[in-house]
Design a protein around this motif. Sequence first.
Motif, PDB file in Angstrom:
ATOM      1  N   VAL A 218       0.852  -1.199   0.000  1.00  0.00           N
ATOM      2  CA  VAL A 218       0.000   0.000   0.000  1.00  0.00           C
ATOM      3  C   VAL A 218       0.884   1.244   0.000  1.00  0.00           C
ATOM      4  O   VAL A 218       0.600   2.217  -0.693  1.00  0.00           O
ATOM      5  CB  VAL A 218      -0.961  -0.015   1.208  1.00  0.00           C
ATOM      6  CG1 VAL A 218      -1.699   1.307   1.313  1.00  0.00           C
ATOM      7  CG2 VAL A 218      -1.956  -1.152   1.090  1.00  0.00           C
ATOM      8  N   MET A 219       1.992   1.182   0.769  1.00  0.00           N
ATOM      9  CA  MET A 219       2.907   2.334   0.785  1.00  0.00           C
ATOM     10  C   MET A 219       3.441   2.609  -0.617  1.00  0.00           C
ATOM     11  O   MET A 219       3.492   3.757  -1.064  1.00  0.00           O
ATOM     12  CB  MET A 219       4.072   2.070   1.753  1.00  0.00           C
ATOM     13  CG  MET A 219       3.685   2.200   3.212  1.00  0.00           C
ATOM     14  SD  MET A 219       4.955   1.593   4.328  1.00  0.00           S
ATOM     15  CE  MET A 219       6.101   2.954   4.296  1.00  0.00           C
ATOM     16  N   SER A 222       0.668   4.008  -2.812  1.00  0.00           N
ATOM     17  CA  SER A 222       0.175   5.343  -2.456  1.00  0.00           C
ATOM     18  C   SER A 222       0.873   6.427  -3.279  1.00  0.00           C
ATOM     19  O   SER A 222       0.333   7.516  -3.468  1.00  0.00           O
ATOM     20  CB  SER A 222       0.395   5.598  -0.969  1.00  0.00           C
ATOM     21  OG  SER A 222       1.771   5.800  -0.721  1.00  0.00           O
ATOM     22  N   ILE A 223       2.067   6.094  -3.791  1.00  0.00           N
ATOM     23  CA  ILE A 223       2.808   7.092  -4.573  1.00  0.00           C
ATOM     24  C   ILE A 223       2.120   7.364  -5.907  1.00  0.00           C
ATOM     25  O   ILE A 223       2.100   8.481  -6.392  1.00  0.00           O
ATOM     26  CB  ILE A 223       4.259   6.593  -4.790  1.00  0.00           C
ATOM     27  CG1 ILE A 223       4.970   6.519  -3.443  1.00  0.00           C
ATOM     28  CG2 ILE A 223       5.019   7.488  -5.742  1.00  0.00           C
ATOM     29  CD1 ILE A 223       6.249   5.751  -3.473  1.00  0.00           C
ATOM     30  N   VAL A 225      -1.152   6.709  -6.666  1.00  0.00           N
ATOM     31  CA  VAL A 225      -2.587   6.463  -6.500  1.00  0.00           C
ATOM     32  C   VAL A 225      -3.448   7.300  -7.449  1.00  0.00           C
ATOM     33  O   VAL A 225      -4.544   6.903  -7.841  1.00  0.00           O
ATOM     34  CB  VAL A 225      -2.994   6.683  -5.023  1.00  0.00           C
ATOM     35  CG1 VAL A 225      -3.011   8.142  -4.667  1.00  0.00           C
ATOM     36  CG2 VAL A 225      -4.318   6.030  -4.719  1.00  0.00           C
ATOM     37  N   LYS A 390      -7.809   5.007  -5.067  1.00  0.00           N
ATOM     38  CA  LYS A 390      -7.671   5.922  -3.925  1.00  0.00           C
ATOM     39  C   LYS A 390      -8.698   5.623  -2.839  1.00  0.00           C
ATOM     40  O   LYS A 390      -8.489   5.967  -1.682  1.00  0.00           O
ATOM     41  CB  LYS A 390      -7.752   7.385  -4.373  1.00  0.00           C
ATOM     42  CG  LYS A 390      -8.906   7.711  -5.260  1.00  0.00           C
ATOM     43  CD  LYS A 390      -8.709   9.102  -5.867  1.00  0.00           C
ATOM     44  CE  LYS A 390      -9.827   9.395  -6.856  1.00  0.00           C
ATOM     45  NZ  LYS A 390      -9.634  10.628  -7.583  1.00  0.00           N
ATOM     46  N   ALA A 391      -9.796   4.984  -3.201  1.00  0.00           N
ATOM     47  CA  ALA A 391     -10.767   4.582  -2.179  1.00  0.00           C
ATOM     48  C   ALA A 391     -10.464   3.168  -1.677  1.00  0.00           C
ATOM     49  O   ALA A 391     -10.802   2.810  -0.548  1.00  0.00           O
ATOM     50  CB  ALA A 391     -12.180   4.632  -2.751  1.00  0.00           C
ATOM     51  N   LEU A 393      -7.377   1.669  -1.326  1.00  0.00           N
ATOM     52  CA  LEU A 393      -6.226   1.523  -0.433  1.00  0.00           C
ATOM     53  C   LEU A 393      -6.585   1.749   1.040  1.00  0.00           C
ATOM     54  O   LEU A 393      -6.194   0.960   1.893  1.00  0.00           O
ATOM     55  CB  LEU A 393      -5.087   2.460  -0.866  1.00  0.00           C
ATOM     56  CG  LEU A 393      -4.438   2.132  -2.211  1.00  0.00           C
ATOM     57  CD1 LEU A 393      -3.291   3.091  -2.490  1.00  0.00           C
ATOM     58  CD2 LEU A 393      -3.937   0.702  -2.266  1.00  0.00           C
ATOM     59  N   PRO A 394      -7.369   2.810   1.387  1.00  0.00           N
ATOM     60  CA  PRO A 394      -7.746   2.964   2.796  1.00  0.00           C
ATOM     61  C   PRO A 394      -8.543   1.763   3.329  1.00  0.00           C
ATOM     62  O   PRO A 394      -8.347   1.346   4.471  1.00  0.00           O
ATOM     63  CB  PRO A 394      -8.603   4.232   2.805  1.00  0.00           C
ATOM     64  CG  PRO A 394      -8.125   5.009   1.643  1.00  0.00           C
ATOM     65  CD  PRO A 394      -7.773   3.994   0.600  1.00  0.00           C
ATOM     66  N   CYS A 395      -9.413   1.190   2.482  1.00  0.00           N
ATOM     67  CA  CYS A 395     -10.175   0.014   2.917  1.00  0.00           C
ATOM     68  C   CYS A 395      -9.216  -1.137   3.232  1.00  0.00           C
ATOM     69  O   CYS A 395      -9.377  -1.841   4.237  1.00  0.00           O
ATOM     70  CB  CYS A 395     -11.157  -0.425   1.842  1.00  0.00           C
ATOM     71  SG  CYS A 395     -12.453   0.774   1.541  1.00  0.00           S
ATOM     72  N   LEU A 397      -6.165  -0.901   4.195  1.00  0.00           N
ATOM     73  CA  LEU A 397      -5.443  -0.605   5.435  1.00  0.00           C
ATOM     74  C   LEU A 397      -6.290  -0.941   6.662  1.00  0.00           C
ATOM     75  O   LEU A 397      -5.790  -1.518   7.632  1.00  0.00           O
ATOM     76  CB  LEU A 397      -5.025   0.868   5.458  1.00  0.00           C
ATOM     77  CG  LEU A 397      -3.832   1.200   4.558  1.00  0.00           C
ATOM     78  CD1 LEU A 397      -3.621   2.693   4.477  1.00  0.00           C
ATOM     79  CD2 LEU A 397      -2.566   0.523   5.068  1.00  0.00           C
ATOM     80  N   VAL A 398      -7.584  -0.578   6.631  1.00  0.00           N
ATOM     81  CA  VAL A 398      -8.447  -0.902   7.773  1.00  0.00           C
ATOM     82  C   VAL A 398      -8.541  -2.423   7.932  1.00  0.00           C
ATOM     83  O   VAL A 398      -8.498  -2.959   9.041  1.00  0.00           O
ATOM     84  CB  VAL A 398      -9.854  -0.282   7.590  1.00  0.00           C
ATOM     85  CG1 VAL A 398     -10.814  -0.811   8.645  1.00  0.00           C
ATOM     86  CG2 VAL A 398      -9.771   1.231   7.667  1.00  0.00           C
ATOM     87  N   PHE A 399      -8.596  -3.113   6.796  1.00  0.00           N
ATOM     88  CA  PHE A 399      -8.649  -4.569   6.835  1.00  0.00           C
ATOM     89  C   PHE A 399      -7.361  -5.143   7.441  1.00  0.00           C
ATOM     90  O   PHE A 399      -7.398  -6.091   8.223  1.00  0.00           O
ATOM     91  CB  PHE A 399      -8.855  -5.100   5.417  1.00  0.00           C
ATOM     92  CG  PHE A 399      -9.487  -6.436   5.393  1.00  0.00           C
ATOM     93  CD1 PHE A 399     -10.834  -6.585   5.692  1.00  0.00           C
ATOM     94  CD2 PHE A 399      -8.756  -7.561   5.083  1.00  0.00           C
ATOM     95  CE1 PHE A 399     -11.419  -7.829   5.699  1.00  0.00           C
ATOM     96  CE2 PHE A 399      -9.337  -8.806   5.088  1.00  0.00           C
ATOM     97  CZ  PHE A 399     -10.666  -8.941   5.388  1.00  0.00           C
ATOM     98  N   ILE A 401      -5.439  -3.647   9.623  1.00  0.00           N
ATOM     99  CA  ILE A 401      -5.508  -3.362  11.062  1.00  0.00           C
ATOM    100  C   ILE A 401      -6.274  -4.477  11.764  1.00  0.00           C
ATOM    101  O   ILE A 401      -5.828  -5.036  12.760  1.00  0.00           O
ATOM    102  CB  ILE A 401      -6.212  -2.003  11.312  1.00  0.00           C
ATOM    103  CG1 ILE A 401      -5.313  -0.849  10.876  1.00  0.00           C
ATOM    104  CG2 ILE A 401      -6.605  -1.861  12.773  1.00  0.00           C
ATOM    105  CD1 ILE A 401      -5.940   0.521  11.052  1.00  0.00           C
ATOM    106  N   LEU A 402      -7.434  -4.825  11.177  1.00  0.00           N
ATOM    107  CA  LEU A 402      -8.268  -5.852  11.802  1.00  0.00           C
ATOM    108  C   LEU A 402      -7.567  -7.200  11.817  1.00  0.00           C
ATOM    109  O   LEU A 402      -7.591  -7.916  12.817  1.00  0.00           O
ATOM    110  CB  LEU A 402      -9.589  -5.957  11.046  1.00  0.00           C
ATOM    111  CG  LEU A 402     -10.532  -4.791  11.302  1.00  0.00           C
ATOM    112  CD1 LEU A 402     -11.590  -4.710  10.238  1.00  0.00           C
ATOM    113  CD2 LEU A 402     -11.164  -4.953  12.672  1.00  0.00           C
TER     114      LEU A 402
END
Lengths: 497, 160
Positions: A218-219, A222-223, A225, A390-391, A393-395, A397-399, A401-402
Motif C-alpha cells: 500500500v505504501m 500510495s505514490i 494512487v 484511492k478509495a 487503499l484505505p479500505c 489498510l483498515v482490513f 488493522i483488523l
Amino acid sequence: MTPEILSPAFGLVFDPYVLWVVAGSALFGLFVGAIPGLSATMATALLVPATFFMPPIPAIASMVTATAMAIFAGDIPSCLLRMPGTPASAAYTDEAYALTKKGQGELSLGAGLVFSVIGGLFGTFILILCAPLLAEFALRFSSFEYFWLTLLGLSCAVFIASGDKLKGVISLLIGLLVATVGLDNPAGHPRFTFGLPELMGGAELIPIMVGMFAVSEVMRSSISVAAPLETAQTAIGNVFRGMWGLLKKYPLQTLRGSVLGTLVGALPGAGADIAAWMSYAMSKKFSKEPEKFGTGHIEGIVESGAANNSALAGAWIPAMVFGIPGDSITAIVIGVLYMKNLNPGPTLFVNNAASVYAVFLLFILANLLMLPFGWAAIKSFKQVLRLPRKALLPCILVFCILGAFAINNSVVGIAMMLAFGILAWLMEENGIPVAPAILGMVLGTLLEEHFITSMIKSDGNPLAFFDRPIAGTLAATMIALIVIPTLARLLVRKRPA
Amino acid sequence: MKIGDTVLGALFALLGAIVLWHVRTFPVIPGQKFGAALFPGVIAAGLVVCGILLSVRGLRQADGGGRTIAFDEWARDPVVVVRFLSVPAGLLFYILTSNFLGFHIAASVAMLGWLLVFGVRLLPAVALAICFPALMHLAFYKLLRVPLPWGLLEKVVFPS
C-alpha cells in the motif's frame, strides 16, 4: 491413493460450505490479482483473518483458490495496461502488451488463462505424485536430518533465489533474528521481548506478514494512487479461439515451463515470480525464433504462463512434507496450518491423510474453476478498473488493522505490522530481497530446536550431524551448494588472467 | 529512498554489535554448552560480518553512490510525499488512540484522513469512512467475535 482415503476427502471438499468459500475466494483472488500493485501474497495475507474462524479445510480452500486465481489474474492488466497485476506476470508483461498493441489481445489473454490452467494442473499432478512418496521417506528423519534440511532450505533462498547474495544473507539473518524473540529457547529466557508480554510467545508471524506484504505494498501504491488507468484494447472477443492450435504448436514449451515452474516453486524461497522470469529466459534461449521475443510473440507467454501457476502447487511439496515453505505464500499458509492443528510434516500424511487428499482435490478444483472464472474476469476487467484505487487503499489498510489485531486481540500486533511494513518497504527499495527474511522467521525456531535437540542427543558431539546416512548426504549437498558456485566463480575469474 | 551500501552495511553491523553486546547478559544453563545466547549470538556475528562486507563493497563503488542517501523523483512533489507518509502516520494514529477512542472512531478518522489525502472528494470520503468501519464491525465483531475495542462509545452502547 485408495478409495478409503479418497471418499472422505471428497466429502470434505464437496461440502456446500467449502464450495461457497471456494467461489468467494476465487472472486477475491481474481479481484486482488487483477489490480496492479496488489499481489497474490497480499491476497493470502488478507485472507488470514477471515480463516481464523473457519474449519481447516475451508481455510485451506480459500487460500489455494485465491492464490491460483490471483496469479492468473495478474496477466490481465499485463496485457491491457502494461502493468503486471502481480509480480509473477512481470516477466512477460512487455510481450503481452506488445501482442495487444498488434490487436491480438484475445490471443495473449487466452494463452495466459489456458496455459495457467495447464501449468497449475501439471504442478498439482507432481504434488500428488511426489508429496506422499517424500513423506514416506521423511518419516525416517530425526532432528539431525531436519536440521540439515532446514539449513538447506535457508541457503536455497539465499544462493538460488536472490540476485545479490550478500544482501540475501543479510535478509536471512534479519529473519532469523526475529525468530529468536520470545521464551521459546533452551534456557527459557525471554529474549528481545522489550518487557512486552505479547512478545513472550515469540514474534507473531501473521501481523508481520500482513505488514511485509500488504502494508508495504500500500505504501508503494500510495505514490501512484492518482494516475488514471487506461486499457489499450476496449472490446475483447473470444479468448479461447486458437488455444488448441497453440497447444499443438508448443507442446514442448508447455511441458518445459510446467516442469521448471514446479521445480522452482518447490525450492524454498523461490516462487511464481522467479519461475516466470526463469522460464521466459529459457523459452527465449531454446526458441527457434528468439528474434521475435519482445515484439509480441506468444511462445514465451505460453511457457512462463504455465510456469508461474505450476510453481504455486510446487511450493506446497516442501511445505506439506517438511514444513519448509516453497514460497512466501506457503510461508503464510504454514502459519495457518499450525493454527488449525494441521501441523505440516510427514506425520500429516499418516494421521490426517483425508485432509492431505482434500488439499490435492482443492488444487484440481481451483485450477479447473479458473477457466470459467478467469473468462468472466477478463470480460469484466473494465468494471474492476472503474473502482478507484484511492478509495480501495484505505479500505485495505483498515482490513490490515483488523487482521493484525484479531490474532491476539492486541494493539501490539498492529504495531508489529506497521514496523515490518516499513522495514519491508525499505528493504525492497534498497535491493534487499524479502523472501529470505520470511523464510528465516518461519524456520528460525525450528532450526534452533533441531540443533539443540541433536546436540543434547549426541552429548555435544558435532560429528553426530554427519553420522547417519541421510543426514550425511544432506550435509554434503548443503556444503556442495555453497562450495561449488564459489569454486566456479573463482575458476571463471582466473581463466582470463 | 535509496540508502547507499556503505551506510546500509554500517547500520546492519551496528545492529549486530548491539545484539552481541546484549546477549552477553543472557543466563547460561549450568552444565550445558548451549544456552539462550548461542543462536542470537551467531546471527548477530553474521550480521556484523555481512554488514562490514557490504560497507566495504559500497566504498569500492566507483561513482561514490555507496556513501549517500538519495530520495526518488516522487519525493520532490509534496503532495505525493504527504500521501506516502499518511500510510504509516494513519496506522500510528490508530495504534495510539484505538484503546481510548475505540475501533469505530479511530478507524473512521484514520480512513477519512487517508481518503482525503488520496484525493477522494469530501462527501463520498465521509460516507465511506463511516460505512466501511461499520461493515467491518459487523463482520469481525458480530460474525467472527473479535473483541474490537469500544473506547468512548462503550458508555453509549452499554449504558449502566
